[in-house]
Design a protein around this motif. Structure first.
Motif, PDB file in Angstrom:
ATOM      1  N   GLN A   1       0.826  -1.209   0.000  1.00 54.14           N
ATOM      2  CA  GLN A   1       0.000   0.000   0.000  1.00 54.14           C
ATOM      3  C   GLN A   1       0.859   1.258   0.000  1.00 54.14           C
ATOM      4  N   VAL A   2       0.521   2.165  -0.901  1.00 47.25           N
ATOM      5  CA  VAL A   2       1.137   3.484  -0.939  1.00 47.25           C
ATOM      6  C   VAL A   2       0.044   4.518  -0.697  1.00 47.25           C
ATOM      7  N   THR A   3       0.247   5.354   0.299  1.00 46.80           N
ATOM      8  CA  THR A   3      -0.717   6.403   0.621  1.00 46.80           C
ATOM      9  C   THR A   3       0.007   7.743   0.621  1.00 46.80           C
ATOM     10  N   VAL A   4      -0.496   8.672  -0.174  1.00 47.33           N
ATOM     11  CA  VAL A   4       0.120   9.987  -0.289  1.00 47.33           C
ATOM     12  C   VAL A   4      -0.880  11.029   0.201  1.00 47.33           C
ATOM     13  N   SER A   5      -0.493  11.772   1.218  1.00 47.57           N
ATOM     14  CA  SER A   5      -1.381  12.788   1.779  1.00 47.57           C
ATOM     15  C   SER A   5      -0.972  14.176   1.297  1.00 47.57           C
TER      16      SER A   5
END
Length: 125
Positions: free
Chosen positions: A120-124
Motif C-alpha cells: 500500500q502506498v498512501t500519499v497525503s
C-alpha cells in the motif's frame, strides 16, 4: 513455484519519494517482462510501468518523469522508484510477471500470470 513478494509501501506526504521492491523466485527472473500495476479504491487496476527482459522500459503517462522502473537480475528483484508523489498516486501497488518470455508488448492484466500480494502506498496532501 513462482512467488512475487512486494515491499516498500508506506504513507508519505505529497512531494515525497518511495522505492518499492518485488523479490521474485521460482523461475528465471531475467527472461520475463515484469510490470508494476496499481489499484486505487473504486478504480480499475492499471499498469504503471514495465521492464522487458533486456531492460527496455515503458510508463503510463500519469507517472512519466516521476517514476523509474528497474531490476537487478543478480538479486531477482524488481524496483519502482517513485518521486514527486501526488495524492492521486495513492493505491495498492502490485508487481506482476508476464505469462510469456521476453518482451512486454501488451500490458493487459490477462497477459500476466503471476502477481504479488501488493503493497500500500498512501500519499497525503
Amino acid at each position: 513455484q513462482v512467488q512475487l513478494v512486494e515491499s516498500g509501501g508506506d504513507s508519505v506526504q505529497a512531494g515525497g519519494s518511495l522505492r518499492l521492491s518485488c523479490v521474485a523466485s521460482g523461475y528465471t527472473f531475467s527472461n520475463y517482462c515484469m510490470a508494476w500495476f496499481r489499484q486505487a479504491p473504486g478504480k480499475e487496476r492499471e499498469a504503471v510501468a514495465s521492464i522487458n527482459w533486456f531492460g527496455g522500459t515503458s510508463y503510463a503517462d500519469s507517472v512519466k518523469g516521476r517514476f523509474t522502473v528497474s531490476k537487478d537480475n543478480t538479486k531477482n528483484t524488481l524496483y519502482l522508484q517513485m518521486n514527486s508523489l501526488k495524492p492521486e498516486d495513492t493505491a495498492m501497488y502490485y508487481c506482476a510477471r508476464k505469462s510469456s518470455l521476453g518482451y512486454c508488448n501488451s500490458l493487459a492484466e490477462s497477459d500476466f500470470s503471476y502477481w504479488g500480494q501488493g503493497t500500500q502506498v498512501t500519499v497525503s496532501s
